[in-house]
Design a protein around this motif. Structure first.
Motif, short mmCIF file in Angstrom:
data_model
loop_
_atom_site.label_atom_id
_atom_site.label_comp_id
_atom_site.label_asym_id
_atom_site.label_seq_id
_atom_site.Cartn_x
_atom_site.Cartn_y
_atom_site.Cartn_z
N GLU A 192 0.80 -1.21 0.11
CA GLU A 192 -0.03 -0.09 -0.12
C GLU A 192 0.73 1.23 -0.01
OE1 GLU A 192 -3.36 -0.15 2.97
OE2 GLU A 192 -2.48 -2.26 3.58
N PRO A 193 1.87 1.52 -1.04
CA PRO A 193 2.44 2.61 -1.18
C PRO A 193 1.89 3.99 -0.99
CG PRO A 193 2.43 1.55 -3.33
CD PRO A 193 1.59 0.62 -2.41
N ASP A 194 0.71 4.10 -1.26
CA ASP A 194 -0.13 5.34 -1.04
C ASP A 194 -0.44 5.85 0.26
OD1 ASP A 194 -1.85 3.11 -1.12
OD2 ASP A 194 -3.42 4.40 -1.64
N LYS A 195 -0.34 4.65 1.07
CA LYS A 195 -0.74 5.03 2.69
C LYS A 195 0.91 5.05 3.28
CE LYS A 195 -2.81 2.99 6.52
NZ LYS A 195 -3.32 1.59 6.98
N ALA A 196 1.32 6.22 3.49
CA ALA A 196 2.45 6.60 4.44
C ALA A 196 2.30 6.29 5.81
CB ALA A 196 3.16 8.03 4.19
N PRO A 197 3.34 5.45 6.30
CA PRO A 197 3.55 5.40 7.67
C PRO A 197 3.65 6.58 8.65
CG PRO A 197 5.43 4.62 6.97
CD PRO A 197 4.67 4.82 5.73
N VAL A 198 3.19 6.52 9.90
CA VAL A 198 3.39 7.72 10.54
C VAL A 198 4.63 7.30 11.61
CG1 VAL A 198 2.49 9.52 12.21
CG2 VAL A 198 1.00 8.53 10.22
N PHE A 199 5.59 7.84 11.59
CA PHE A 199 6.59 7.79 12.47
C PHE A 199 6.99 8.90 13.23
CE2 PHE A 199 8.47 4.72 9.23
CZ PHE A 199 8.00 3.70 9.76
N HIS A 200 7.38 9.15 14.56
CA HIS A 200 7.82 10.22 15.41
C HIS A 200 9.09 9.97 16.06
CE1 HIS A 200 7.36 13.43 18.14
NE2 HIS A 200 7.82 12.62 19.00
N THR A 201 9.93 11.10 15.97
CA THR A 201 11.30 10.98 16.48
C THR A 201 11.20 11.82 17.77
OG1 THR A 201 12.42 11.07 14.41
CG2 THR A 201 13.68 11.54 16.20
N VAL A 202 11.66 10.82 19.01
CA VAL A 202 11.41 11.23 20.26
C VAL A 202 12.48 12.54 20.41
CG1 VAL A 202 11.41 10.74 22.83
CG2 VAL A 202 10.77 9.11 21.01
N LYS A 203 11.48 13.69 21.01
CA LYS A 203 12.61 14.72 21.62
C LYS A 203 12.87 14.68 23.16
CE LYS A 203 10.33 17.51 17.94
NZ LYS A 203 9.40 16.28 17.56
N LYS A 204 13.95 15.46 23.53
CA LYS A 204 14.12 15.29 24.90
C LYS A 204 12.75 15.61 25.62
CE LYS A 204 17.37 17.30 28.19
NZ LYS A 204 18.79 17.90 28.50
N GLY A 205 12.69 15.13 26.55
CA GLY A 205 11.38 15.33 27.66
C GLY A 205 10.10 14.90 27.36
N GLU A 206 10.26 14.18 26.18
CA GLU A 206 8.69 13.78 25.64
C GLU A 206 8.52 12.40 26.42
OE1 GLU A 206 7.36 15.04 21.56
OE2 GLU A 206 9.00 13.65 21.36
N THR A 207 7.12 12.17 26.45
CA THR A 207 6.74 10.53 27.06
C THR A 207 5.97 10.01 26.05
OG1 THR A 207 4.68 11.86 28.05
CG2 THR A 207 6.78 11.66 29.51
N LEU A 208 5.57 8.77 26.36
CA LEU A 208 4.50 8.43 25.25
C LEU A 208 3.01 8.99 25.46
CD1 LEU A 208 5.18 4.42 25.25
CD2 LEU A 208 5.89 6.14 23.44
#
Length: 166
Positions: free
Chosen positions: A108-124
């Motif tokens: 499904e190349p038309d559906k881009a995955p969503v990724f997030h790069t963690v920044k300092k101090g972030e929590t889930l």
């Protein structure tokens, strides 16, 4: 073919130290009817083996997963993996120290995955609030990143996480 960028200097250290000894000279090639496949240099072969060992430890190394390493870029080829598994493979490889880019063909190349790069101090919880609209949905992000995450409180700056979509 999609390419994802990762923080090269963040992640799990799996490469260790290169052997101090110089690589041995390759024996002179024998004459044969079929052209020989170019040999992979020893350091690249060692790094690919280390990545495969990490994927085995995460139970993500299937028989049809093939890795190619060029500099700090890893290409993942797999014929049988579903989209979720391929996204996890991309993250597992990209979150290794020394890997800057990962290439892969996702179903499904038309559906881009969503990724997030963690920044300092972030929590889930903060990431869940931003992407899923509810801090209490942090466990969905945690589960989407298993087995790379073993504890929801153990994320680090520079780590890339997969954000599940509805």
């Amino acid at each position: 073919m999609a390419i994802w960028d990762f923080v090269k200097d963040a992640g799990k250290s799996v490469f260790g130290k290169a052997e101090a000894a110089e690589p041995k000279a390759a024996p002179a090639p024998q004459a044969s009817a079929a052209p020989a496949k170019p040999a992979q240099d020893p350091d690249t072969a060692r790094k690919v083996a280390a990545i495969k060992a990490e994927l085995r430890a995460l139970n993500l190394d299937k028989d049809d997963v093939h890795l190619t390493l060029r500099g700090d870029t890893v290409r993942i080829d797999s014929k049988g993996a579903d989209r979720e598994t391929l996204e996890k493979l991309v993250l597992a490889v990209g979150n290794i120290e020394g890997v800057a880019k990962v290439e892969a063909d996702l179903p499904e190349p038309d559906k881009a995955p969503v990724f997030h790069t963690v920044k300092k101090g972030e929590t889930l919880s903060a990431i869940a609030k931003a992407y899923l609209g509810d801090a209490n949905k942090y466990n969905r992000i945690f589960e989407a990143n298993r087995p790379m995450l073993s504890d929801p409180d153990s994320i680090y700056p520079g780590q890339t996480l997969r954000i599940p979509q509805e």
